[in-house]
Design a protein around this motif. Structure first.
Motif, PDB file in Angstrom:
ATOM      1  N   UNK A 135      -6.086  11.083   2.158  1.00 19.86           N
ATOM      2  CA  UNK A 135      -4.666  10.776   2.321  1.00 19.86           C
ATOM      3  C   UNK A 135      -3.921  11.946   2.962  1.00 19.86           C
ATOM      4  N   UNK A 136      -4.253  13.158   2.532  1.00 19.52           N
ATOM      5  CA  UNK A 136      -3.628  14.334   3.137  1.00 19.52           C
ATOM      6  C   UNK A 136      -3.993  14.448   4.610  1.00 19.52           C
ATOM      7  N   UNK A 137      -5.229  14.118   4.944  1.00 22.19           N
ATOM      8  CA  UNK A 137      -5.652  14.163   6.347  1.00 22.19           C
ATOM      9  C   UNK A 137      -4.871  13.154   7.174  1.00 22.19           C
ATOM     10  N   UNK A 138      -4.606  11.989   6.595  1.00 19.42           N
ATOM     11  CA  UNK A 138      -3.793  11.009   7.298  1.00 19.42           C
ATOM     12  C   UNK A 138      -2.424  11.551   7.647  1.00 19.42           C
ATOM     13  N   UNK A 139      -1.811  12.266   6.695  1.00 14.88           N
ATOM     14  CA  UNK A 139      -0.501  12.865   6.942  1.00 14.88           C
ATOM     15  C   UNK A 139      -0.580  13.887   8.069  1.00 14.88           C
ATOM     16  N   UNK A 140      -1.675  14.649   8.133  1.00 19.38           N
ATOM     17  CA  UNK A 140      -1.838  15.615   9.221  1.00 19.38           C
ATOM     18  C   UNK A 140      -1.830  14.933  10.589  1.00 19.38           C
ATOM     19  N   UNK A 141      -2.289  13.686  10.630  1.00 19.06           N
ATOM     20  CA  UNK A 141      -2.267  12.915  11.872  1.00 19.06           C
ATOM     21  C   UNK A 141      -0.949  12.169  12.072  1.00 19.06           C
ATOM     22  N   UNK A 142      -0.015  12.345  11.162  1.00 14.89           N
ATOM     23  CA  UNK A 142       1.261  11.648  11.286  1.00 14.89           C
ATOM     24  C   UNK A 142       1.204  10.200  10.860  1.00 14.89           C
ATOM     25  N   UNK A 143       0.228   9.847  10.023  1.00 11.07           N
ATOM     26  CA  UNK A 143       0.073   8.477   9.539  1.00 11.07           C
ATOM     27  C   UNK A 143       0.666   8.379   8.133  1.00 11.07           C
ATOM     28  N   UNK A 144       1.548   7.442   7.847  1.00 15.01           N
ATOM     29  CA  UNK A 144       1.971   7.223   6.463  1.00 15.01           C
ATOM     30  C   UNK A 144       0.745   6.963   5.589  1.00 15.01           C
ATOM     31  N   UNK A 145       0.610   7.704   4.494  1.00 12.20           N
ATOM     32  CA  UNK A 145      -0.643   7.674   3.736  1.00 12.20           C
ATOM     33  C   UNK A 145      -0.377   7.618   2.238  1.00 12.20           C
ATOM     34  N   UNK A 146      -1.292   6.929   1.548  1.00 10.19           N
ATOM     35  CA  UNK A 146      -1.155   6.725   0.112  1.00 10.19           C
ATOM     36  C   UNK A 146      -2.551   6.608  -0.500  1.00 10.19           C
ATOM     37  N   UNK A 147      -2.735   7.193  -1.670  1.00 10.14           N
ATOM     38  CA  UNK A 147      -4.001   7.103  -2.386  1.00 10.14           C
ATOM     39  C   UNK A 147      -3.823   6.380  -3.706  1.00 10.14           C
ATOM     40  N   UNK A 148      -4.789   5.527  -4.060  1.00 13.55           N
ATOM     41  CA  UNK A 148      -4.771   4.781  -5.318  1.00 13.55           C
ATOM     42  C   UNK A 148      -5.981   5.162  -6.153  1.00 13.55           C
ATOM     43  N   UNK A 149      -5.769   5.315  -7.462  1.00 15.85           N
ATOM     44  CA  UNK A 149      -6.857   5.632  -8.382  1.00 15.85           C
ATOM     45  C   UNK A 149      -6.682   4.852  -9.674  1.00 15.85           C
ATOM     46  N   UNK A 150      -7.804   4.481 -10.289  1.00 17.03           N
ATOM     47  CA  UNK A 150      -7.823   3.825 -11.597  1.00 17.03           C
ATOM     48  C   UNK A 150      -8.405   4.804 -12.606  1.00 17.03           C
ATOM     49  N   UNK A 151      -7.744   4.991 -13.719  1.00 15.56           N
ATOM     50  CA  UNK A 151      -8.088   6.058 -14.658  1.00 15.56           C
ATOM     51  C   UNK A 151      -9.274   5.695 -15.538  1.00 15.56           C
ATOM     52  N   UNK A 152     -10.419   5.455 -14.914  1.00 20.94           N
ATOM     53  CA  UNK A 152     -11.654   5.260 -15.663  1.00 20.94           C
ATOM     54  C   UNK A 152     -12.798   5.901 -14.899  1.00 20.94           C
ATOM     55  N   UNK A 153     -13.669   6.600 -15.621  1.00 24.78           N
ATOM     56  CA  UNK A 153     -14.833   7.210 -14.995  1.00 24.78           C
ATOM     57  C   UNK A 153     -16.127   6.563 -15.468  1.00 24.78           C
ATOM     58  N   UNK A 154     -16.071   5.778 -16.530  1.00 28.92           N
ATOM     59  CA  UNK A 154     -17.300   5.394 -17.212  1.00 28.92           C
ATOM     60  C   UNK A 154     -17.658   3.913 -17.091  1.00 28.92           C
ATOM     61  N   UNK A 155     -16.704   3.064 -16.781  1.00 29.57           N
ATOM     62  CA  UNK A 155     -16.972   1.624 -16.763  1.00 29.57           C
ATOM     63  C   UNK A 155     -17.404   1.190 -15.363  1.00 29.57           C
ATOM     64  N   UNK A 156     -18.676   0.841 -15.171  1.00 29.46           N
ATOM     65  CA  UNK A 156     -19.128   0.445 -13.832  1.00 29.46           C
ATOM     66  C   UNK A 156     -18.524  -0.873 -13.373  1.00 29.46           C
ATOM     67  N   UNK A 157     -18.009  -1.668 -14.325  1.00 31.85           N
ATOM     68  CA  UNK A 157     -17.403  -2.958 -13.977  1.00 31.85           C
ATOM     69  C   UNK A 157     -15.913  -2.919 -14.300  1.00 31.85           C
TER      70      UNK A 157
ATOM     71  N   UNK B  75       5.624  13.815   6.244  1.00 35.43           N
ATOM     72  CA  UNK B  75       4.756  14.898   5.780  1.00 35.43           C
ATOM     73  C   UNK B  75       4.467  14.800   4.278  1.00 35.43           C
ATOM     74  N   UNK B  76       4.642  13.615   3.716  1.00 37.98           N
ATOM     75  CA  UNK B  76       4.414  13.374   2.292  1.00 37.98           C
ATOM     76  C   UNK B  76       3.402  12.240   2.131  1.00 37.98           C
ATOM     77  N   UNK B  77       2.441  12.431   1.232  1.00 36.40           N
ATOM     78  CA  UNK B  77       1.578  11.310   0.851  1.00 36.40           C
ATOM     79  C   UNK B  77       1.797  11.005  -0.627  1.00 36.40           C
ATOM     80  N   UNK B  78       1.587   9.755  -0.996  1.00 36.81           N
ATOM     81  CA  UNK B  78       1.810   9.327  -2.371  1.00 36.81           C
ATOM     82  C   UNK B  78       0.487   9.243  -3.120  1.00 36.81           C
ATOM     83  N   UNK B  79       0.526   9.674  -4.371  1.00 35.79           N
ATOM     84  CA  UNK B  79      -0.628   9.627  -5.255  1.00 35.79           C
ATOM     85  C   UNK B  79      -0.319   8.652  -6.386  1.00 35.79           C
ATOM     86  N   UNK B  80      -0.996   7.500  -6.378  1.00 32.97           N
ATOM     87  CA  UNK B  80      -0.760   6.444  -7.362  1.00 32.97           C
ATOM     88  C   UNK B  80      -1.924   6.400  -8.335  1.00 32.97           C
ATOM     89  N   UNK B  81      -1.636   6.525  -9.626  1.00 31.29           N
ATOM     90  CA  UNK B  81      -2.653   6.441 -10.667  1.00 31.29           C
ATOM     91  C   UNK B  81      -2.327   5.298 -11.616  1.00 31.29           C
TER      92      UNK B  81
END
Length: 260
Positions: free
Chosen positions: A118-140, A165-171
């Motif tokens: 997402x940060x790299x996208x901002x370096x290219x001038x692309x509106x950028x956003x990252x999404x994450x789900x707060x689980x590390x252990x559930x494969x499904x 020059x801002x990217x969003x971090x969604x958790x």
């Protein structure tokens, strides 16, 4: 709804990740999708790039409104090669990274390949956003909440985008869709990983180390940190700026250091 947008998707969990399929589902109503994702999982790669060997870009699948490519490099390599080879005439209208299988709140931001892209996208001038789900252990893992609320976030994003020059971090918390309490703006929480390595012994009696770690929350009572909002059942959105200069400290040091 503008279905003519050109959308670039990537991730750090690899081309076969369930979170990437959920991200495709989330973005389908909004335009034509180009996926460029790593061949293998690339978690923890941050903004790493491949410099010691070649990388390959391979068309994987193609269907109406979507084409998928495999990149043999890192998440940032995926963005770079997409811009070099696939978007030579026009930039994507948006870059979306994820949906990461694991939270990227607090200090995890520093290591995250999802947010590195997402940060790299901002370096290219692309509106950028990252999404994450707060689980590390559930494969499904259940990504329904990500898709449902992700579309609400995207509707606002397209109407009122953040600064370039801002990217969003969604958790998103790892709870059923029906239990998610809503969406809140947050800030990066203060915390660190401790007890990071588990020391083990191989069959030959030689020690080796396995990265494990335990998260220490340094602001357990703060109402507005990304980490705490997730724990309270809210989706956290934190805006991040590529310029990491601490301007207040810069001025203080100018006044207090004798460098001449």
């Amino acid at each position: 709804m503008n279905t003519q947008r050109n959308i670039l998707l990537t991730n750090d969990d690899g081309i076969g990740a369930k979170g990437l399929r959920a991200l495709e589902e989330m973005l389908r109503p909004y335009g034509n999708i180009c996926v460029v994702a790593p061949k293998e999982p690339q978690s923890g790669m941050s903004s790493a790039v491949t410099i010691n060997h070649s990388i390959r870009l391979i068309e994987y699948t193609r269907e109406e409104g979507m084409v998928r490519y495999i990149c043999t490099g890192t998440p940032v390599d995926c963005v770079k090669i997409a811009m070099s080879q696939l978007f030579t005439d026009n930039k994507p209208d948006i870059l979306v990274s994820g949906i990461n299988h694991g939270a990227n709140a607090s200090s995890a931001l520093v290591y995250s390949g999802t947010l590195g892209a997402a940060a790299e996208g901002v370096l290219y001038g692309i509106p950028s956003i990252g999404f994450s789900l707060a689980t590390h252990h559930d494969p499904d893992a259940d990504f329904r909440g990500c898709v449902y609320f992700g579309r609400k976030i995207l509707e606002q994003y397209f109407l009122r985008p953040p600064a370039l020059d801002v990217f969003l971090n969604v958790n998103v918390p790892d709870i059923p869709l029906e239990q998610i309490r809503g969406i809140r703006w947050g800030r990066q929480g203060k915390g660190a990983w401790i007890k990071e390595f588990d020391k083990r012994t191989d069959p030959h009696g030689h020690p080796y180390y396995w990265l494990t770690g335990e998260y220490r929350n340094d602001e357990p009572d703060a109402p507005d940190t990304d980490q705490n909002l997730i724990g309270q059942g809210y989706i956290s959105i934190a805006p991040h700026h590529l310029d990491s200069t601490h301007y207040g400290e810069l001025e203080r040091l100018k006044q207090n250091w004798s460098l001449e």
